[in-house]
Structure formats: structure tokens, C-alpha cells
Design an enzyme around this catalytic site. Sequence first.
Site, short mmCIF file in Angstrom:
data_model
loop_
_atom_site.label_atom_id
_atom_site.label_comp_id
_atom_site.label_asym_id
_atom_site.label_seq_id
_atom_site.Cartn_x
_atom_site.Cartn_y
_atom_site.Cartn_z
N LYS A 132 0.87 -1.19 0.00
CA LYS A 132 0.00 0.00 0.00
C LYS A 132 0.89 1.22 0.00
CE LYS A 132 -4.48 1.03 0.27
NZ LYS A 132 -5.61 0.22 -0.20
P1 NAD Z 1 -13.27 7.89 -2.44
O1 NAD Z 1 -12.27 8.92 -2.16
O2 NAD Z 1 -13.75 7.70 -3.85
O3 NAD Z 1 -14.60 8.11 -1.54
C1 NAD Z 1 -14.56 8.23 -0.16
C2 NAD Z 1 -15.93 8.72 0.28
O4 NAD Z 1 -15.98 8.74 1.70
C3 NAD Z 1 -16.27 10.12 -0.17
O5 NAD Z 1 -17.66 10.19 -0.49
C4 NAD Z 1 -15.99 10.96 1.07
O6 NAD Z 1 -16.70 12.19 1.11
C5 NAD Z 1 -16.48 10.01 2.12
N1 NAD Z 1 -16.00 10.30 3.47
C6 NAD Z 1 -14.75 10.66 3.86
N2 NAD Z 1 -14.74 10.86 5.19
C7 NAD Z 1 -15.99 10.60 5.63
C8 NAD Z 1 -16.62 10.64 6.89
N3 NAD Z 1 -15.95 10.97 7.97
N4 NAD Z 1 -17.94 10.31 6.98
C9 NAD Z 1 -18.63 9.97 5.88
N5 NAD Z 1 -18.10 9.92 4.65
C10 NAD Z 1 -16.81 10.24 4.53
O7 NAD Z 1 -12.66 6.52 -1.87
P2 NAD Z 1 -13.03 5.04 -2.28
O8 NAD Z 1 -12.10 4.60 -3.35
O9 NAD Z 1 -14.51 4.93 -2.48
O10 NAD Z 1 -12.59 4.25 -0.97
C11 NAD Z 1 -13.44 4.17 0.17
C12 NAD Z 1 -12.93 3.06 1.08
O11 NAD Z 1 -12.91 1.83 0.35
C13 NAD Z 1 -11.50 3.22 1.61
O12 NAD Z 1 -11.42 2.65 2.89
C14 NAD Z 1 -10.68 2.41 0.64
O13 NAD Z 1 -9.45 1.98 1.19
C15 NAD Z 1 -11.61 1.26 0.40
N6 NAD Z 1 -11.37 0.52 -0.83
C16 NAD Z 1 -11.41 1.13 -2.04
C17 NAD Z 1 -11.19 0.38 -3.20
C18 NAD Z 1 -11.29 0.98 -4.57
O14 NAD Z 1 -11.25 0.21 -5.56
N7 NAD Z 1 -11.47 2.27 -4.72
C19 NAD Z 1 -10.91 -0.99 -3.10
C20 NAD Z 1 -10.89 -1.59 -1.84
C21 NAD Z 1 -11.12 -0.82 -0.72
#
Ligand code: NAD
Length: 440
Positions: A132
Site C-alpha cells: 500500500k
Molecule cells: P473515495 O475517495 O472515492 O470516496 C470516499 C468517500 O468517503 C467520499 O464520499 C468521502 O466524502 C467520504 N468520506 C470521507 N470521510 C468521511 C466521513 N468521515 N464520513 C462519511 N463519509 C466520509 O474513496 P473510495 O475509493 O470509495 O474508498 C473508500 C474506502 O474503500 C477506503 O477505505 C478504501 O481503502 C476502500 N477501498 C477502495 C477500493 C477501490 O477500488 N477504490 C478498493 C478496496 C477498498
Amino acid sequence: MNDENGSRDPTHDLSGAERPATERESPPGDHLNPFEAVNYQFDRAARRIDLPDYLQVALKTPYREVMVEIPIRAREGFRTYHGYRVQHENARGPMKGGLRYHPSVDLDEVRALASLMTWKTAVVDIPFGGAKGGIACDPTQLSRGELERLTRAFVQRIHSFIGPTTDIPAPDVNTNEQTMAWILDEYSKFHGFTPAVVTGKPLELGGSAGRASATGRGVALLAERAAADIGIDIRGATVAIQGFGNVGSWCAHFLAAMGARVVAVSDVRGAVFRGDGLDIEYLRREAGPDRSVVEVGAGETIRNADLLALDVDILIPAALGNVLTGRNVGDVRARMIVEGANAPITPAADLELEERGIPVIPDILANAGGVTVSYFEWVQNLQQFRWPADRVDDELRRTLLGAYETLRASVVEHRISYRLAAYILAIRRVADAIALRGQD
Ligand code: NAD
């Protein structure tokens, strides 16, 4: 239905199966840092399978940690950022994991997320290890030009540690296809055109059909299947989703298409609720990084904390880590939880949910759809051959649901949580690979 001992049939009573069968453990506080929290889950599983001491040490210690200073030219002169790439384990293949841009990024968080990637790739049995990366920055305060320079300067410092057979970054919080395109371009200046160095690329540069939606699709597929196993029909099931970014918004899209009633979603600015179901496609069109879900008139505005406490069938935290802790887990009224985000539940909260019989589909399975389609993207790049979208979607479904059925069998047979079953399976696979490769 009763079995011979008079207890309820575990295949019809997941809450019973979810309770730890033997030991009563004293709950860890919420004081663990993110890396300690992942290793707490690791230790629980390692104890169950009598993992040799040397492997316990080796599998809790990252293979390599790269920390760099990244100065970039800004309007007021130079500004310096801290960047990290932690490579956790590579016995089963090249290391794989996202790149996160967020003010909270630090070494412990990146270590934790790298370790989760090792277990995630092993649970779904794709030939990768775990890594990561991240840069501690607030991307909302950076112009597009600054973000590009930051990304390129980071690659200049780490390019000799990444590559298609060593470590393959992908998008995570606040990084996207464009970030991956910059990484591909900068890396290729040193090593020649190498699309397989990153996944989550734009289609025009060797990205895969279905990658952008893969994590959310996987969360929805697993929510549907796991809900059915505790007697919840996804059609008409009520769902609350924290986070409306890549994972949360796609997950909402697929669940709504399955007939679920997504009654609440949120972003960093707040949450929105509508009892008879939100119009998800309207929200996906109107809300985004520059316009909050609370600004588009989709429903009643509620506090983010209230979303976590809603009386729904399925709660999906899909934002950041540590949102359910020992302090607020008592408020949870959902019948099951599916972890879209990485590490959204602290060990203390996790134990309490186990005790209350609320099943949790853990991050290392639930959000593995992204890395699974990243694997398909990498394969396509190496083969220089494109897969059609339906092939990607079919293979994704087969991979995730196959892993779920394997875990489900173990949950029912051993009466343990999905998380413990997932860690046991993953640790066994990694330990076997290490043993087969031999020493030195
Ligand atoms: P992103 O940046 O696209 O979206 C994150 C979202 O969370 C946004 O809507 C943001 O406003 C919201 N957010 C942030 N802080 C917040 C809070 N305190 N309360 C409520 N909402 C809040 O990120 P993503 O890619 O969707 O990733 C989200 C999670 O999923 C992370 O933990 C990431 O590690 C995990 N993840 C993502 C992927 C991927 O393919 N993108 C894969 C596996 C895991």
C-alpha cells in the site's frame, strides 16, 4: 430446525455461528493504532492454527518500507510532502495495493493497509502479495497541476521499487484513473512503456472494463449473498451506506438495481435519509467530490453518526477506517454489516458485534472486487489482449462468490466469525507458499 444436540441448525442461524465457540477474550481497547489492529486480527487467527513463531513474526513485519520526501514547486515556493510505500509480503506473487492521498496518511496506516492487502489477495486466491502507499496531503487544497507534479515526483523516488513483477499500485481514497495515468507515464520514462505497472488505468491506456465499478459491485454481490444466508431477501432490504465515493456510490447503484431500498448515504459533509429509498441514480448524477449528497435535495439531512445507528437490514461503511469503535458500536441496529471500506471496525467494536451475533462480512473479502479486477487488468496487460466487460463481470462474480462459499463453510462448521475464517484461510495460504518456496 434442530440438530442432534438440540441446537438450531447453524445454516439457518448465523448469529449462533458467529459467536466464538470457545474462548472469551478480553476486548482490546480502541487505543490500537491501525497496524496493531490488523495484527490483532492476525494474532487471533494465528493462535487458532498454531502458526510457528517465526512465521508469526515474519508475517507481521513488512518486507520493505519506503519513505520519501516530496518537494513540489507551489505558488509560494517549495512545499514538502511525505510519501510512503509499504510492501508487506510477496510469497504468493508481486505485491499489490492502492495509493491514498489524505491528510491522515502515516506509516502505521499504510502498514496496516499493506498487510490487509496480503490477506485480501490470499482470501480471493489471486496470485499477488500485499502493499500500500500514500502521500500525506489534502488533495482538496491542491490544483490539478500540483497533484500531477506531486504524483510524478513520488514516482521518481519509488520507481525502482515498483514494477509489474514486484509491486503494482492502484487507486484508493482520493486517487483515480488520472493518477494512475500519470504514474504509468512517469514510470515509463525510466523503464519503457509499461502499462502493467499500475491498475485502475483509463481504458485508453490499458485499463480494464469493469475496474472502476468492481469494488462496489463486489460489495453488493456479497451483501446480497450473505443477506440471503440469514434470511434477508435483497429485494426490499433496507441499506445504509457511509461514503459516496467510488466504492459507496457504485455499491448503492448495484444494490438499488437488485431491488434493495438504499435509505441513507453520506459523504464527508453529512448524510441524507429517505425512508422509502433514495433515488440513487439522481444522487450519482448530481453529487460528487465538489457537491455533497446533502446539497442536492435527495432527502432529509441527518448526522453522519445517525446513519451508523439506523435500523436497517444492511449497514455498509464505505468511507474510511475506524468508524465503528467501542464508543459507538452499541448504537448499531443493523442486522448485518458489509465492510466496503478498509478497517472501518476497530477490534473492540468487532468483538462486541460478534457477541451480539451481528454478522460482519470483513473488508478482506467484501471489498476484494477491486483488486480482483486489478488482477484481470494486469493479466490483460501482460497478454496484450482485451477482455469484454461481461467476461470481467462473470470472472469477478465467480471469484468473490467462490471465496464467500469457502468462508461460509468454515463459519458454519467451526462457529466462528467471517473475519476469523478469512484470516485463517489467508494465513494458511501465505504460510503454505512460504514453506513451498523454501528458505533463501
Ligand atoms: P473515495 O475517495 O472515492 O470516496 C470516499 C468517500 O468517503 C467520499 O464520499 C468521502 O466524502 C467520504 N468520506 C470521507 N470521510 C468521511 C466521513 N468521515 N464520513 C462519511 N463519509 C466520509 O474513496 P473510495 O475509493 O470509495 O474508498 C473508500 C474506502 O474503500 C477506503 O477505505 C478504501 O481503502 C476502500 N477501498 C477502495 C477500493 C477501490 O477500488 N477504490 C478498493 C478496496 C477498498
